[in-house]
Write a protein that holds these residues in place. Structure first.
Motif, PDB file in Angstrom:
ATOM      1  N   LEU A  16       0.825  -1.208   0.000  1.00  0.00           N
ATOM      2  CA  LEU A  16       0.000   0.000   0.000  1.00  0.00           C
ATOM      3  C   LEU A  16       0.861   1.261   0.000  1.00  0.00           C
ATOM      4  O   LEU A  16       0.550   2.240  -0.690  1.00  0.00           O
ATOM      5  CB  LEU A  16      -0.949   0.010   1.205  1.00  0.00           C
ATOM      6  CG  LEU A  16      -2.089  -0.994   1.144  1.00  0.00           C
ATOM      7  CD1 LEU A  16      -2.817  -1.032   2.485  1.00  0.00           C
ATOM      8  CD2 LEU A  16      -3.055  -0.678   0.030  1.00  0.00           C
ATOM      9  N   GLU A  59      -4.038   5.106   1.049  1.00  0.00           N
ATOM     10  CA  GLU A  59      -3.019   4.057   0.941  1.00  0.00           C
ATOM     11  C   GLU A  59      -1.881   4.266   1.931  1.00  0.00           C
ATOM     12  O   GLU A  59      -1.462   3.324   2.611  1.00  0.00           O
ATOM     13  CB  GLU A  59      -2.489   3.992  -0.496  1.00  0.00           C
ATOM     14  CG  GLU A  59      -3.507   3.438  -1.460  1.00  0.00           C
ATOM     15  CD  GLU A  59      -3.162   3.623  -2.917  1.00  0.00           C
ATOM     16  OE1 GLU A  59      -3.916   3.076  -3.752  1.00  0.00           O
ATOM     17  OE2 GLU A  59      -2.171   4.303  -3.250  1.00  0.00           O
ATOM     18  N   ALA A  79      -7.930   0.277   3.917  1.00  0.00           N
ATOM     19  CA  ALA A  79      -7.233  -0.461   2.860  1.00  0.00           C
ATOM     20  C   ALA A  79      -8.220  -1.242   2.000  1.00  0.00           C
ATOM     21  O   ALA A  79      -8.135  -1.220   0.764  1.00  0.00           O
ATOM     22  CB  ALA A  79      -6.197  -1.401   3.477  1.00  0.00           C
ATOM     23  N   MET A  83      -8.884  -0.470  -2.026  1.00  0.00           N
ATOM     24  CA  MET A  83      -8.567  -1.500  -3.015  1.00  0.00           C
ATOM     25  C   MET A  83      -9.827  -2.009  -3.721  1.00  0.00           C
ATOM     26  O   MET A  83      -9.782  -2.367  -4.901  1.00  0.00           O
ATOM     27  CB  MET A  83      -7.804  -2.650  -2.362  1.00  0.00           C
ATOM     28  CG  MET A  83      -6.402  -2.264  -1.899  1.00  0.00           C
ATOM     29  SD  MET A  83      -5.303  -1.771  -3.256  1.00  0.00           S
ATOM     30  CE  MET A  83      -5.313   0.008  -3.095  1.00  0.00           C
TER      31      MET A  83
END
Length: 175
Positions: A16, A59, A79, A83
């Motif tokens: 990340l 991120e 996260a 994503m």
């Protein structure tokens, strides 16, 4: 198990961080801010400059929190949502899931790993465990994991819907 959770957090956090720095600074062969803005515009993330900045913030903050094992459920939700948006945008754009065809498989897997961290917790080698912040979540891992997944889905839903509309409109405009 705690070593495995530490390794999982470190790997997901490192990936990340790299994703964020590719966009923010062009590090790790990334496109930099202007290239990321162009890419986000292509995949229907509007307004692209603001969405890039948001993605970078999500991120990098999720990466830092995961690596430290601090506020782990929050980090996992951030996260996973980030994503999920990336994976859905790529899949919507290409009509394919697999990364070899330009689809969103890779970010979707990263999002799934973040949800797994939400279910397992950070493990003993984390600031959450050292400070006792994981005392409630450790005893309620299923509830915590479901909450992480739910928060990620809610957080990702509006950007995904918006992206689908934008890309559908672009498709209709070209016909």
């Amino acid at each position: 198990m705690d070593i495995g959770l530490l390794i999982l957090r470190l790997i997901v956090g490192a990936i990340l961080f790299v994703h964020g720095m590719q966009k923010a600074r062009g590090w790790f062969d990334g496109p930099g801010l202007d290239g990321a803005v162009a890419m986000f515009g292509k995949i229907g993330q509007e307004p692209p400059r603001q969405k890039v900045r948001l993605a970078i913030a999500c991120e990098v903050s999720a990466a830092a929190l995961l690596v430290l094992g601090l506020a782990t459920p929050l980090a996992a939700a951030i996260a996973a949502a980030t994503m999920l948006v990336a994976g859905a945008a790529l899949t919507t754009l290409t009509g394919k899931v697999w990364i070899t065809s330009g689809g969103g498989e890779y970010p979707l897997v990263l999002g799934a790993l973040a949800v797994v961290i939400g279910f397992t917790g950070p493990g003993a080698y984390s600031l959450d465990a050292i400070s006792g912040l994981d005392s409630w979540t450790a005893g309620h891992s299923t509830v915590t994991g479901i909450l992480v997944a739910a928060v990620a889905l809610v957080g990702a839903s509006q950007p995904i819907i918006s992206t689908r509309r934008i890309l559908a409109r672009r498709g209709a405009d070209t016909n």
